[in-house]
Design a protein around this motif. Structure first.
Motif, short mmCIF file in Angstrom:
data_model
loop_
_atom_site.label_atom_id
_atom_site.label_comp_id
_atom_site.label_asym_id
_atom_site.label_seq_id
_atom_site.Cartn_x
_atom_site.Cartn_y
_atom_site.Cartn_z
N LEU A 105 -49.60 4.38 34.52
CA LEU A 105 -48.26 3.73 34.75
C LEU A 105 -48.05 2.38 35.02
N PHE A 106 -49.32 1.56 35.53
CA PHE A 106 -49.13 0.14 35.60
C PHE A 106 -49.96 -0.61 34.69
N ASP A 107 -49.36 -1.85 34.50
CA ASP A 107 -50.29 -2.76 33.58
C ASP A 107 -51.10 -3.49 34.51
N ASP A 108 -52.14 -4.36 33.87
CA ASP A 108 -53.05 -5.27 34.68
C ASP A 108 -52.50 -6.02 35.62
N GLY A 109 -51.44 -6.59 35.42
CA GLY A 109 -50.68 -7.41 36.51
C GLY A 109 -49.83 -6.56 37.62
N GLY A 110 -50.02 -5.32 37.65
CA GLY A 110 -49.32 -4.47 38.79
C GLY A 110 -47.91 -4.16 38.51
N GLN A 111 -47.43 -4.36 37.21
CA GLN A 111 -46.06 -3.92 36.84
C GLN A 111 -46.02 -2.56 36.27
N LEU A 112 -44.80 -1.78 36.31
CA LEU A 112 -44.96 -0.48 35.68
C LEU A 112 -44.79 -0.85 34.22
N ARG A 113 -45.49 -0.12 33.34
CA ARG A 113 -45.60 -0.38 31.96
C ARG A 113 -44.18 -0.22 31.45
N ARG A 114 -44.01 -0.94 30.32
CA ARG A 114 -42.46 -0.85 29.75
C ARG A 114 -42.14 0.47 29.36
N PHE A 115 -42.95 1.26 28.92
CA PHE A 115 -42.66 2.56 28.47
C PHE A 115 -42.40 3.60 29.32
N VAL A 116 -42.69 3.39 30.70
CA VAL A 116 -42.79 4.26 31.77
C VAL A 116 -41.46 4.04 32.63
N ASN A 117 -40.64 4.99 32.87
CA ASN A 117 -39.31 5.12 33.44
C ASN A 117 -39.53 5.83 34.73
N VAL A 118 -39.27 5.53 35.84
CA VAL A 118 -39.34 6.32 37.03
C VAL A 118 -37.88 6.29 37.55
N PHE A 119 -37.60 7.65 38.07
CA PHE A 119 -36.12 7.83 38.52
C PHE A 119 -36.31 8.21 39.93
N VAL A 120 -35.51 8.24 40.90
CA VAL A 120 -35.40 8.66 42.38
C VAL A 120 -33.87 9.40 42.27
N ALA A 121 -33.90 10.66 42.37
CA ALA A 121 -32.83 11.25 42.39
C ALA A 121 -31.86 11.15 41.32
N ASP A 122 -32.48 10.95 40.04
CA ASP A 122 -31.89 10.85 38.75
C ASP A 122 -31.20 9.31 38.60
N GLU A 123 -31.66 8.57 39.48
CA GLU A 123 -31.37 6.98 39.21
C GLU A 123 -32.55 6.41 38.86
N ASP A 124 -32.10 5.55 37.75
CA ASP A 124 -33.43 4.50 36.98
C ASP A 124 -33.61 3.59 38.21
N ILE A 125 -34.94 3.37 38.61
CA ILE A 125 -35.21 2.58 39.68
C ILE A 125 -35.26 0.96 39.14
N ARG A 126 -35.42 0.87 37.81
CA ARG A 126 -35.08 -0.69 37.23
C ARG A 126 -33.63 -0.93 37.78
N PHE A 127 -32.67 -0.31 37.88
CA PHE A 127 -31.35 -0.54 38.36
C PHE A 127 -31.13 -0.67 39.72
N LEU A 128 -32.12 -0.25 40.72
CA LEU A 128 -32.16 -0.12 42.15
C LEU A 128 -33.04 -1.42 42.47
N ASP A 129 -34.14 -0.97 43.14
CA ASP A 129 -35.03 -2.11 43.77
C ASP A 129 -36.53 -2.04 43.20
N GLY A 130 -36.59 -1.58 41.89
CA GLY A 130 -37.61 -1.47 41.31
C GLY A 130 -38.68 -0.28 42.03
N VAL A 131 -40.00 -0.68 41.95
CA VAL A 131 -40.96 0.03 43.13
C VAL A 131 -40.53 0.01 44.57
N ASN A 132 -39.78 -1.05 44.92
CA ASN A 132 -39.34 -0.95 46.33
C ASN A 132 -38.11 -0.26 46.91
N THR A 133 -37.73 0.72 45.62
CA THR A 133 -36.71 1.48 45.99
C THR A 133 -37.12 2.82 47.07
#
Length: 91
Positions: A46-74
């Motif tokens: 899921l994560f690259d060597d820099g600790g960031q979510l890989r580009r091709f991995v999308n994560v949703f919380v309750a159907d909301e894309d975390i990239r448009f929320l607070d990222g992994v701090n959502t």
């Protein structure tokens, strides 16, 4: 605090074939860390060597894309669903 994580088909070998698993944590980062603790191998997928979510991995919380929320701090509330969705490309 328990949340449900939906596991995509491509990663189910890491979860023993389960399509959904439970994990704890108050943020996406904490939930994914708990997932890694219970089912080793998710972090590197899921994560690259820099600790960031890989580009091709999308994560949703309750159907909301975390990239448009607070990222992994959502924040993730008890009972919510976190979905891991690999990006799909094609032509």
């Amino acid at each position: 605090m328990a949340v449900t994580i939906r596991i995509p088909t491509q990663l189910r070998e890491l979860s023993g074939g389960a399509s959904e698993v439970s994990a704890g944590g108050g943020t996406v980062a904490a939930v994914l860390a708990d997932l890694e603790a219970a089912y080793p191998g998710f972090k590197e997928r899921l994560f690259d060597d820099g600790g960031q979510l890989r580009r091709f991995v999308n994560v949703f919380v309750a159907d909301e894309d975390i990239r448009f929320l607070d990222g992994v701090n959502t924040p993730v509330a008890e009972g919510q669903t976190v979905s891991i969705v690999p990006a799909v490309a094609g032509g």
